[in-house]
Design an enzyme around this catalytic site. Structure first.
Site, PDB file in Angstrom:
ATOM      1  N   GLY A  81      -4.967  -9.683   4.575  1.00 36.83           N
ATOM      2  CA  GLY A  81      -6.078  -9.247   4.992  1.00 36.83           C
ATOM      3  C   GLY A  81      -7.341  -9.646   4.188  1.00 36.83           C
TER       4      GLY A  81
ATOM      5  N   TYR B 294     -22.068  -4.062  10.847  1.00 35.18           N
ATOM      6  CA  TYR B 294     -21.663  -2.792  11.463  1.00 35.18           C
ATOM      7  C   TYR B 294     -21.099  -1.807  10.600  1.00 35.18           C
ATOM      8  CZ  TYR B 294     -16.665  -4.327  11.406  1.00 35.18           C
ATOM      9  OH  TYR B 294     -15.490  -4.808  10.887  1.00 35.18           O
TER      10      TYR B 294
ATOM     11  N   HIS C  81     -17.930   6.305  41.729  1.00 37.76           N
ATOM     12  CA  HIS C  81     -19.400   6.946  41.476  1.00 37.76           C
ATOM     13  C   HIS C  81     -19.200   8.397  41.132  1.00 37.76           C
ATOM     14  CE1 HIS C  81     -23.431   8.255  41.899  1.00 37.76           C
ATOM     15  NE2 HIS C  81     -23.109   9.292  42.560  1.00 37.76           N
TER      16      HIS C  81
ATOM     17  N   GLY D  62     -26.992  -3.244   2.996  1.00 41.61           N
ATOM     18  CA  GLY D  62     -26.005  -4.238   4.184  1.00 41.61           C
ATOM     19  C   GLY D  62     -26.312  -3.594   5.500  1.00 41.61           C
TER      20      GLY D  62
ATOM     21  N   GLY E  95     -20.183  -6.986   3.250  1.00 39.46           N
ATOM     22  CA  GLY E  95     -19.363  -7.853   3.927  1.00 39.46           C
ATOM     23  C   GLY E  95     -17.985  -7.621   3.187  1.00 39.46           C
TER      24      GLY E  95
ATOM     25  N   ARG F  59       0.920  -1.356   0.079  1.00 39.98           N
ATOM     26  CA  ARG F  59      -0.112  -0.069  -0.006  1.00 39.98           C
ATOM     27  C   ARG F  59       0.681   1.263  -0.076  1.00 39.98           C
ATOM     28  NH1 ARG F  59      -5.330   0.408   2.037  1.00 39.98           N
ATOM     29  NH2 ARG F  59      -5.324  -1.628   2.705  1.00 39.98           N
TER      30      ARG F  59
ATOM     31  N   LEU G 287     -23.928   0.413   9.162  1.00 39.78           N
ATOM     32  CA  LEU G 287     -24.676   1.266  10.026  1.00 39.78           C
ATOM     33  C   LEU G 287     -23.885   2.374  10.324  1.00 39.78           C
ATOM     34  CD1 LEU G 287     -26.426  -1.411  12.251  1.00 39.78           C
ATOM     35  CD2 LEU G 287     -27.233  -0.085  10.217  1.00 39.78           C
TER      36      LEU G 287
HETATM   37  P1  FAD Z   1      -5.502  -5.827   6.722  1.00 37.00           P
HETATM   38  O1  FAD Z   1      -5.833  -4.826   7.651  1.00 37.00           O
HETATM   39  O2  FAD Z   1      -6.603  -5.665   5.529  1.00 37.00           O
HETATM   40  O3  FAD Z   1      -4.263  -5.577   6.074  1.00 37.00           O
HETATM   41  C1  FAD Z   1      -3.627  -6.360   5.139  1.00 37.00           C
HETATM   42  C2  FAD Z   1      -2.710  -5.789   4.271  1.00 37.00           C
HETATM   43  O4  FAD Z   1      -1.987  -6.432   3.594  1.00 37.00           O
HETATM   44  C3  FAD Z   1      -3.281  -4.564   3.471  1.00 37.00           C
HETATM   45  O5  FAD Z   1      -2.305  -3.256   3.895  1.00 37.00           O
HETATM   46  C4  FAD Z   1      -2.590  -4.761   2.101  1.00 37.00           C
HETATM   47  O6  FAD Z   1      -2.124  -3.719   1.114  1.00 37.00           O
HETATM   48  C5  FAD Z   1      -1.458  -5.684   2.309  1.00 37.00           C
HETATM   49  N1  FAD Z   1      -1.477  -6.609   1.287  1.00 37.00           N
HETATM   50  C6  FAD Z   1      -2.423  -7.534   0.762  1.00 37.00           C
HETATM   51  N2  FAD Z   1      -1.862  -8.492  -0.161  1.00 37.00           N
HETATM   52  C7  FAD Z   1      -0.398  -7.967  -0.179  1.00 37.00           C
HETATM   53  C8  FAD Z   1       0.811  -8.315  -1.024  1.00 37.00           C
HETATM   54  N3  FAD Z   1       0.534  -9.586  -1.733  1.00 37.00           N
HETATM   55  N4  FAD Z   1       1.986  -8.021  -0.742  1.00 37.00           N
HETATM   56  C9  FAD Z   1       2.025  -6.936  -0.049  1.00 37.00           C
HETATM   57  N5  FAD Z   1       0.885  -6.536   0.783  1.00 37.00           N
HETATM   58  C10 FAD Z   1      -0.248  -7.116   0.654  1.00 37.00           C
HETATM   59  N6  FAD Z   1     -12.104  -3.707  12.943  1.00 37.00           N
HETATM   60  C11 FAD Z   1     -12.147  -3.607  14.145  1.00 37.00           C
HETATM   61  O7  FAD Z   1     -11.786  -4.400  14.859  1.00 37.00           O
HETATM   62  N7  FAD Z   1     -12.747  -2.406  14.628  1.00 37.00           N
HETATM   63  C12 FAD Z   1     -13.464  -1.385  13.951  1.00 37.00           C
HETATM   64  O8  FAD Z   1     -13.850  -0.370  14.331  1.00 37.00           O
HETATM   65  C13 FAD Z   1     -13.350  -1.597  12.569  1.00 37.00           C
HETATM   66  N8  FAD Z   1     -14.013  -0.824  11.528  1.00 37.00           N
HETATM   67  C14 FAD Z   1     -13.876  -1.165  10.232  1.00 37.00           C
HETATM   68  C15 FAD Z   1     -14.452   0.013   9.538  1.00 37.00           C
HETATM   69  C16 FAD Z   1     -14.363  -0.249   8.062  1.00 37.00           C
HETATM   70  C17 FAD Z   1     -14.873   0.754   7.006  1.00 37.00           C
HETATM   71  C18 FAD Z   1     -13.658  -1.336   7.377  1.00 37.00           C
HETATM   72  C19 FAD Z   1     -13.548  -1.794   6.193  1.00 37.00           C
HETATM   73  C20 FAD Z   1     -13.230  -2.314   8.270  1.00 37.00           C
HETATM   74  C21 FAD Z   1     -13.200  -2.162   9.705  1.00 37.00           C
HETATM   75  N9  FAD Z   1     -12.849  -3.087  10.636  1.00 37.00           N
HETATM   76  C22 FAD Z   1     -12.610  -2.898  11.969  1.00 37.00           C
HETATM   77  C23 FAD Z   1     -11.899  -4.387  10.097  1.00 37.00           C
HETATM   78  C24 FAD Z   1     -10.474  -4.227  10.214  1.00 37.00           C
HETATM   79  O9  FAD Z   1     -10.012  -3.341   9.565  1.00 37.00           O
HETATM   80  C25 FAD Z   1      -9.709  -5.670   9.739  1.00 37.00           C
HETATM   81  O10 FAD Z   1     -10.521  -6.665  10.353  1.00 37.00           O
HETATM   82  C26 FAD Z   1      -8.441  -5.566   9.823  1.00 37.00           C
HETATM   83  O11 FAD Z   1      -7.814  -4.453   9.266  1.00 37.00           O
HETATM   84  C27 FAD Z   1      -7.645  -6.769   9.335  1.00 37.00           C
HETATM   85  O12 FAD Z   1      -6.499  -6.587   9.719  1.00 37.00           O
HETATM   86  P2  FAD Z   1      -5.449  -7.575   8.737  1.00 37.00           P
HETATM   87  O13 FAD Z   1      -4.036  -7.345   9.223  1.00 37.00           O
HETATM   88  O14 FAD Z   1      -5.761  -9.116   8.879  1.00 37.00           O
HETATM   89  O15 FAD Z   1      -5.796  -7.190   7.428  1.00 37.00           O
END
Ligand code: FAD
Length: 499
Positions: A177, A216, A478, A213, A305, A67, A219
């Site tokens: 992710g 969360y 309290h 949808g 989702g 990214r 909403l």
């Molecule tokens: P990600 O955060 O998706 O990170 C994966 C990273 O891998 C990305 O930066 C991507 O660029 C990188 N990547 C992918 N493929 C490659 C590759 N081949 N080479 C190099 N880099 C790569 N969760 C909460 O707990 N609380 C919240 O309030 C919340 N709010 C959210 C609101 C929104 C609008 C969204 C979309 C999601 C929200 N989430 C929330 C969910 C949360 O963002 C994810 O659960 C979390 O980011 C997952 O973390 P991760 O590290 O598994 O993946």
């Protein structure tokens, strides 16, 4: 694997089925020795936390992120920007609707959307740079580029600067992710038809916003734009909003959102989208089939989702298996079917939440370092950051009933909580479910302005196998909203004082 004392104590619990996942699939084997002890693909909450923890454990670590900024979905286009906009829009909404009740009056009030977006962007860039600082501090090697398996212990990276480099590791962690799930026949253009990413960066407040949808994310984003003046309609295929929520709390939550003028069309599906005019025209149909209707919107948010992201990763080349939802199954140590290749976070089965991804990351590298990792998937809290917030941990009443466990319920409304009354923000309740025989807490559900903070008392209590009486007999300051948790606990095993 030896269990922690905590896991051992819970081993007798009725609800501990998923403390650590088991695995039942065969493994193929990686070969070769490598420069890094650990290579993490993806710098989101799962990946960057795993990388920092690995380095702290003395493992030579590289993290690859495509990214150009660390923090993943969460920091860049998820948790953080959405919470920034939720807070800003809440301030505006409070200024319009609540400040006069507190004797604070303005002669003029307006939304400066570019300034609101700039504050959000500042929060995001500050935090992502902060992680780069943590990488430096902990000596994590950071490679900016797109990683792809060349071999089970070898990642070929197309770097953002241009060119290719090969990174080798004894252990590779896939932390790539998730991505927005699209709907058949609905093309996201991030202008009129947006994903959550587009909804976090609209340049104008839409007059009419349709959210497809009622999870969360939908909403929360609906709340942001509703508070700023959009007419918001949420279209949901299922019969309920946020299906994982406790049924009773969910009903109250929906009523609260309706009071805030959010409209719901449940048991409804989108069967057609026409973007040819200035407005988007959606064709809707009852989920069970029937007469079609149309609905117009300036902007449509598709929030149906998220789906695991493994595109271009070369999983097939090294034989990493995925399930039919595209997730990577792992064993109890987060290892895939290929030895030395692990996966964590949104890309594996389990709740798609940032804090769960972080826990996965820490436990995974602890296993790699020859230590013991531990994640209790039964006690991952979930929070919807609307106003009021809804937070929960453990079982819903429906789940307890379905398990055939005899239980007690204790509830306490914030209308009877002195702090909530003092600040004139008293909608919501605390609901506690406890096993009848032992009083052990099985689930806690809170709807309150700061439910996302209040829930951690319950998470900790449940982590230590507490009874409702344990919480009730703990002194709470309290006047605080936390006193409602104590009173609900009293109501579970005995009677509350203030109701
Ligand atoms: P990600 O955060 O998706 O990170 C994966 C990273 O891998 C990305 O930066 C991507 O660029 C990188 N990547 C992918 N493929 C490659 C590759 N081949 N080479 C190099 N880099 C790569 N969760 C909460 O707990 N609380 C919240 O309030 C919340 N709010 C959210 C609101 C929104 C609008 C969204 C979309 C999601 C929200 N989430 C929330 C969910 C949360 O963002 C994810 O659960 C979390 O980011 C997952 O973390 P991760 O590290 O598994 O993946």
């Amino acid at each position: 694997m030896a269990m922690t004392s905590l896991a051992r104590r819970r081993a007798t619990s009725l609800f501990n089925s998923s403390i650590l996942r088991g695995s039942a699939f065969s493994r193929s084997f990686a070969s070769g020795s490598d420069d890094n002890d650990v290579v993490v693909i993806g710098g989101g909450p799962g990946g960057y936390v795993a990388a920092i923890k690995a380095a702290q454990l003395g493992l030579k670590t590289t993290c690859i992120e495509k990214r150009g900024a660390l923090g993943g979905t969460c920091l860049n286009v998820g948790c953080i920007p959405s919470k920034a906009l939720l807070h800003s829009s809440h301030m505006y909404h409070e200024a319009v609707h609540a400040f006069p009740n507190h004797g604070v009056k303005f002669s003029q009030l307006e939304v400066d959307l570019p300034a609101m977006m700039a504050q959000k962007d500042k929060a995001v860039s500050g935090l992502t740079r902060g992680i780069e600082g943590l990488f430096k501090k902990n000596k994590v090697n950071y490679v900016k580029g797109y990683g792809k398996f060349a071999a089970p212990n070898e990642i070929s990276v197309e770097t953002l600067e241009g060119g290719n480099t090969v990174i080798k590791g004894k252990n590779i962690i896939i932390a790539t992710g998730s991505d927005v799930k699209s709907l058949p026949g609905v093309t996201i253009d991030e202008k009129k038809i947006v994903s959550s990413t587009g909804a976090l960066a609209l340049s104008e407040i839409p007059k009419k916003l349709v959210v497809i949808g009622a999870g969360y994310i939908g909403l929360e984003m609906g709340s942001v734009w509703g508070r700023l003046g959009s007419e918001v309609t949420v279209v949901e295929f299922a019969s309920d909003i946020v299906p994982t929520m406790d049924g009773e709390v969910r009903k109250q939550f929906q009523r609260m959102l309706e009071k805030q003028k959010m409209k719901f069309m449940l048991k409804t599906k989108v069967v057609g989208v026409d973007t040819s005019g200035s407005a988007v025209k959606l064709t809707l149909e009852p989920a069970a089939g029937g007469e079609q209707t149309t609905l117009e919107a300036d902007v449509v948010l598709v929030s149906a989702g998220r789906t695991p992201f493994t595109a271009g990763l070369g999983l097939d080349a090294i034989g990493v298996e995925t399930d039919k939802l595209g997730r990577i199954p792992v064993d109890h140590q987060f290892m895939t079917n290929v030895k030395g290749v692990y996966a964590i976070g949104d890309v594996i089965p389990g709740p798609m939440l940032a804090h769960k991804a972080e826990e996965d990351g820490v436990a995974c590298v602890e296993f790699i370092a020859g230590k013991e990792g531990h994640v209790d998937y039964d006690l991952v809290p979930g929070v919807v950051y609307t106003h009021p917030e809804v937070a929960s941990v453990g079982k819903t009443e429906e789940q307890v009933k379905a398990a055939g466990v005899a239980y007690r319920v204790g509830k306490f409304p914030f209308m009877a909580n002195s702090r909530a009354k003092a600040i004139d923000d008293a909608e919501g309740l605390v609901k506690i479910l406890a096993e009848k025989e032992t009083d052990k807490i099985l689930g806690v559900h809170i709807m309150a302005p700061n439910a996302g903070e209040l829930i951690h008392e319950a998470v900790l209590a449940m982590q230590y196998g507490a009874s409702s009486e344990d919480i009730a007999r703990t002194c709470h300051a309290h006047p605080t909203m936390s006193e409602a948790v104590k009173e609900a606990a009293m109501a579970t095993y005995d009677k509350p004082i203030h109701m």
